[in-house]
Design an enzyme around this catalytic site. Structure first.
Site, PDB file in Angstrom:
ATOM      1  N   LYS A   1       0.847  -1.195   0.000  1.00  0.00           N
ATOM      2  CA  LYS A   1       0.000   0.000   0.000  1.00  0.00           C
ATOM      3  C   LYS A   1       0.889   1.255   0.000  1.00  0.00           C
ATOM      4  O   LYS A   1       1.518   1.576   0.994  1.00  0.00           O
ATOM      5  CB  LYS A   1      -0.926   0.053   1.220  1.00  0.00           C
ATOM      6  CG  LYS A   1      -2.000   1.128   0.994  1.00  0.00           C
ATOM      7  CD  LYS A   1      -2.578   1.727   2.244  1.00  0.00           C
ATOM      8  CE  LYS A   1      -1.779   2.797   2.875  1.00  0.00           C
ATOM      9  NZ  LYS A   1      -1.699   4.073   2.138  1.00  0.00           N
TER      10      LYS A   1
ATOM     11  N   GLU B   1       9.998   0.839  10.606  1.00  0.00           N
ATOM     12  CA  GLU B   1      11.029   1.870  10.425  1.00  0.00           C
ATOM     13  C   GLU B   1      10.320   3.198  10.639  1.00  0.00           C
ATOM     14  O   GLU B   1       9.496   3.607   9.824  1.00  0.00           O
ATOM     15  CB  GLU B   1      11.636   1.754   9.020  1.00  0.00           C
ATOM     16  CG  GLU B   1      12.980   2.411   8.905  1.00  0.00           C
ATOM     17  CD  GLU B   1      12.879   3.826   8.389  1.00  0.00           C
ATOM     18  OE1 GLU B   1      12.813   4.751   9.251  1.00  0.00           O
ATOM     19  OE2 GLU B   1      12.865   4.020   7.181  1.00  0.00           O
TER      20      GLU B   1
ATOM     21  N   CYS C   1      13.531  10.582   7.347  1.00  0.00           N
ATOM     22  CA  CYS C   1      13.452  10.057   8.721  1.00  0.00           C
ATOM     23  C   CYS C   1      14.768  10.243   9.468  1.00  0.00           C
ATOM     24  O   CYS C   1      14.781  10.351  10.685  1.00  0.00           O
ATOM     25  CB  CYS C   1      13.018   8.598   8.709  1.00  0.00           C
ATOM     26  SG  CYS C   1      13.975   7.592   7.589  1.00  0.00           S
TER      27      CYS C   1
ATOM     28  N   GLU D   1       9.711  15.167  16.073  1.00  0.00           N
ATOM     29  CA  GLU D   1      10.075  15.101  14.664  1.00  0.00           C
ATOM     30  C   GLU D   1       9.263  16.130  13.883  1.00  0.00           C
ATOM     31  O   GLU D   1       8.033  16.104  13.907  1.00  0.00           O
ATOM     32  CB  GLU D   1       9.793  13.688  14.118  1.00  0.00           C
ATOM     33  CG  GLU D   1      10.180  13.537  12.668  1.00  0.00           C
ATOM     34  CD  GLU D   1      10.058  12.116  12.153  1.00  0.00           C
ATOM     35  OE1 GLU D   1       8.984  11.507  12.307  1.00  0.00           O
ATOM     36  OE2 GLU D   1      11.040  11.609  11.582  1.00  0.00           O
TER      37      GLU D   1
HETATM   38  P1  NDP Z   1       1.968   8.167   8.409  1.00  0.00           P
HETATM   39  O1  NDP Z   1       2.758   7.409   9.383  1.00  0.00           O
HETATM   40  O2  NDP Z   1       0.542   8.466   8.698  1.00  0.00           O
HETATM   41  O3  NDP Z   1       1.968   7.425   6.971  1.00  0.00           O
HETATM   42  C1  NDP Z   1       2.810   6.374   6.580  1.00  0.00           C
HETATM   43  C2  NDP Z   1       1.995   5.287   5.888  1.00  0.00           C
HETATM   44  O4  NDP Z   1       1.085   4.704   6.833  1.00  0.00           O
HETATM   45  C3  NDP Z   1       1.113   5.802   4.766  1.00  0.00           C
HETATM   46  O5  NDP Z   1       1.039   4.820   3.744  1.00  0.00           O
HETATM   47  C4  NDP Z   1      -0.227   5.954   5.445  1.00  0.00           C
HETATM   48  O6  NDP Z   1      -1.312   5.936   4.564  1.00  0.00           O
HETATM   49  C5  NDP Z   1      -0.234   4.746   6.336  1.00  0.00           C
HETATM   50  N1  NDP Z   1      -1.171   4.815   7.464  1.00  0.00           N
HETATM   51  C6  NDP Z   1      -1.675   5.906   8.099  1.00  0.00           C
HETATM   52  N2  NDP Z   1      -2.509   5.539   9.098  1.00  0.00           N
HETATM   53  C7  NDP Z   1      -2.548   4.188   9.100  1.00  0.00           C
HETATM   54  C8  NDP Z   1      -3.226   3.218   9.883  1.00  0.00           C
HETATM   55  N3  NDP Z   1      -4.033   3.554  10.876  1.00  0.00           N
HETATM   56  N4  NDP Z   1      -3.016   1.908   9.599  1.00  0.00           N
HETATM   57  C9  NDP Z   1      -2.199   1.537   8.617  1.00  0.00           C
HETATM   58  N5  NDP Z   1      -1.538   2.404   7.821  1.00  0.00           N
HETATM   59  C10 NDP Z   1      -1.692   3.716   8.067  1.00  0.00           C
HETATM   60  O7  NDP Z   1       2.705   9.508   8.077  1.00  0.00           O
HETATM   61  P2  NDP Z   1       2.056  10.905   7.617  1.00  0.00           P
HETATM   62  O8  NDP Z   1       2.014  10.885   6.160  1.00  0.00           O
HETATM   63  O9  NDP Z   1       0.777  11.190   8.328  1.00  0.00           O
HETATM   64  O10 NDP Z   1       3.160  11.897   8.150  1.00  0.00           O
HETATM   65  C11 NDP Z   1       3.073  12.325   9.501  1.00  0.00           C
HETATM   66  C12 NDP Z   1       4.427  12.344  10.135  1.00  0.00           C
HETATM   67  O11 NDP Z   1       4.966  11.030  10.124  1.00  0.00           O
HETATM   68  C13 NDP Z   1       5.480  13.160   9.425  1.00  0.00           C
HETATM   69  O12 NDP Z   1       5.393  14.514   9.751  1.00  0.00           O
HETATM   70  C14 NDP Z   1       6.728  12.515   9.935  1.00  0.00           C
HETATM   71  O13 NDP Z   1       7.009  13.029  11.210  1.00  0.00           O
HETATM   72  C15 NDP Z   1       6.366  11.066  10.056  1.00  0.00           C
HETATM   73  N6  NDP Z   1       6.806  10.263   8.880  1.00  0.00           N
HETATM   74  C16 NDP Z   1       7.920   9.521   9.012  1.00  0.00           C
HETATM   75  C17 NDP Z   1       8.387   8.825   7.929  1.00  0.00           C
HETATM   76  C18 NDP Z   1       9.617   8.016   8.011  1.00  0.00           C
HETATM   77  O14 NDP Z   1      10.235   7.760   6.979  1.00  0.00           O
HETATM   78  N7  NDP Z   1      10.006   7.545   9.173  1.00  0.00           N
HETATM   79  C19 NDP Z   1       7.733   8.886   6.631  1.00  0.00           C
HETATM   80  C20 NDP Z   1       6.515   9.653   6.618  1.00  0.00           C
HETATM   81  C21 NDP Z   1       6.103  10.326   7.717  1.00  0.00           C
HETATM   82  P3  NDP Z   1      -1.841   7.273   3.824  1.00  0.00           P
HETATM   83  O15 NDP Z   1      -0.712   8.210   3.710  1.00  0.00           O
HETATM   84  O16 NDP Z   1      -2.240   6.746   2.522  1.00  0.00           O
HETATM   85  O17 NDP Z   1      -2.974   7.785   4.627  1.00  0.00           O
END
Ligand code: NDP
Length: 497
Positions: A191, A266, A300, A400
């Site tokens: 996904k 991660e 990250c 973060e």
């Molecule tokens: P998320 O953690 O929400 O998103 C990462 C993935 O998880 C996306 O594919 C998202 O789907 C999916 N997801 C969201 N909610 C759920 C759930 N309840 N169950 C299963 N999958 C889920 O990151 P955000 O995009 O909201 O970003 C928010 C913050 O997260 C950022 O500001 C940053 O701090 C952190 N982040 C960290 C990352 C890293 O590489 N460690 C990468 C991205 C974000 P969808 O986006 O389609 O809703």
């Protein structure tokens, strides 16, 4: 290059809308018929409508992945055949490198020079590296102390693997997840993030072209709360691999409890980047700039806590601010851009919210700290931002931010900075800049982080393991370490009497 010219680089991919999802080797619409828009963050224009997967689609994909795992050509393939498929996928991706770089830049916003020079070639390398591992997954013979026994281990795939990836490196994250899972013989439901589904879906076309059997890879775009949550909770998924926020990581673990599926995470970070006074400062300041502003700080491992020895603090902070002011902010598709837009309105607001919180708590903005909005820059652009006058307890120094915002923090000695660097719930990465080999080794062993870079930053290679300490997650990606996350060990005892 204008957006339209850039889109024409995409061959026919974006002309067939809505972009469909890949289930069981077929390109299909969502069961509900719903679609969602993916936006070009440089312009805020809709790039494409994409089929919106929900729990019914996830279920269809899991059924297809299970069928492909249990029967059909996939489980009958030799390791060498699996390896050759991965290698072929790498070749196809390399042949379409320009198209993928443009698509990644349009959907995510990142400067095209990094998409071309980094994201795409690193993804190609990743598939090639794991193509090699497919035929090297060896068990062991075990010299047990019970007479007349021959005991050995087999390394077997886990089964159906659910993979949930974020939007900051959409193509690379897809390869980090897909390549080792497939090399080990699993089948996958992937996904992508709602903000950036396009390169993963285009990769799905190449996966079909390479000849992967139907159902070995299924790609279901959609939202986290629906598609992502359904995948994490699905009773017939054997493992979830997740990259994203720590908050959602926690939800994944909770959702996995139903069938006790295996989980690797991660997650986020608040990585310390530490400059000692004996460092080559010109190099270190450049390094600090790349550590935080690369990919608009949406990394990250971003070096978001910049610790600088007090004797060189002013010099480093003013040098960093100067670099920040010189960065060319522009649409990623412009080859001259150093800094593109943030990925979404939501992310821009979140990051600007942190800037406000920093000001409110008494820190001062040395440079940046604001949105850029002009006729040419209508998207989610902001200036690279450096904070001074920061206390370790402030939110901007603890949480973060995931944007181009760095907090500068002076320090006095090695013990003090090591303790302050480690005083975080996160432990993903750390940087150290010094020419003293004793300090380098002491810091490398003392810092509680999954990766320590010395006199460099943000180095990644398919062969080098990567992952977090503490609340930055568990399990490793890349290197042979990740193979443990996609296989299980079976011990076989043969009585010889
Ligand atoms: P998320 O953690 O929400 O998103 C990462 C993935 O998880 C996306 O594919 C998202 O789907 C999916 N997801 C969201 N909610 C759920 C759930 N309840 N169950 C299963 N999958 C889920 O990151 P955000 O995009 O909201 O970003 C928010 C913050 O997260 C950022 O500001 C940053 O701090 C952190 N982040 C960290 C990352 C890293 O590489 N460690 C990468 C991205 C974000 P969808 O986006 O389609 O809703």
């Amino acid at each position: 290059m204008t957006t339209n010219t850039a889109i024409s680089v995409q061959s026919t991919f974006l002309r067939q809308q809505p972009v469909k999802m890949l289930i069981g080797g077929q390109w299909v619409e969502s069961a509900s018929g719903k679609t969602f828009a993916t936006i070009n963050p440089a312009t805020t224009e809709v790039l494409a409508q994409v089929a919106e997967g929900e729990s019914e689609d996830i279920n269809r994909a899991v059924v297809a992945a299970r069928k492909a795992f249990e029967s059909g050509p996939w489980p009958k393939m030799t390791p060498s055949q699996r390896g050759r498929l991965l290698w072929k996928l790498a070749d196809l991706l390399e042949a379409h490198a320009e198209e993928f770089a443009a698509l990644e830049t349009l959907d995510n916003g990142k400067p095209i020079k990094y998409a071309k020079g980094g994201d795409v070639p690193l993804t190609v390398d990743h598939f090639r590296y794991f193509a090699g591992w497919a035929s090297k997954l060896e068990g062991e013979t075990i010299p047990v102390s019970i007479p007349n026994m021959f005991t050995y281990t087999l390394r077997e795939p886990l089964g159906v693997v659910g993979q949930i990836i974020p939007w900051n490196f959409p193509l690379q994250m897809a390869s980090w997840k897909l390549a080792p899972a497939l090399a080990c013989g699993n089948t996958v439901v992937l996904k992508p993030a709602e903000q950036t589904p396009l390169t993963a879906l285009r990769l799905g076309e190449l996966i079909c072209e390479a000849g992967f059997p139907d159902g070995a890879v299924n790609i279901v775009p959609g939202f986290g709360e629906t598609a992502g949550a359904a995948l994490a909770a699905h009773p017939d998924v054997d493992k979830i691999a997740f990259t994203g926020s720590t908050e959602v990581g926690r939800k994944i673990v909770e959702a996995s409890a139903g069938n006790l599926k295996k989980v690797t995470l991660e997650l986020g970070g608040k990585s310390p980047n530490i400059i000692f006074p004996d460092a080559d400062l010109k190099y270190a300041v450049r390094g600090a700039m790349n550590a935080i502003f690369f990919n608009q700080g949406q990394v990250c491992t971003a070096g978001s806590r910049l610790f600088v020895h007090q004797s060189v603090y002013e010099q480093v902070v003013s040098g960093l601010a100067e670099y920040a002011q010189k960065m060319k902010i522009g649409a990623g598709i412009d080859p001259a851009s150093d800094l593109g837009p943030l990925v979404s309105q939501e992310q821009l607001e979140r990051v600007l919210g942190y800037v406000e919180s920093g000001r409110h708590e008494g820190a001062s903005v040395v440079t940046g700290g604001e949105r850029v909005a002009t006729q040419d820059l209508a998207g989610y652009f902001m200036r690279p931002t450096v904070f001074d006058g920061v206390q370790d307890e402030m939110r901007i120094a603890r949480e973060e931010i995931f944007g181009p915002v760095v907090v500068a923090l002076p320090f006095e000695n090695v013990e003090e900075v090591a303790a302050r660097a480690n005083a975080s719930i996160y432990g993903l990465a750390a940087g150290v800049w010094t020419s003293d080999v004793k300090i380098a080794h002491k810091m490398a062993s003392t810092l509680k982080a999954g990766v320590v870079w010395v006199n460099t930053y943000n180095m990644f290679d398919a062969a080098a393991p990567f992952g977090g300490y503490k609340q930055s997650g568990y399990g490793r990606e890349m290197g042979h370490a990740v193979l443990d996350a996609y296989t299980q060990t079976k011990t076989v005892w043969m009585g010889l009497r």
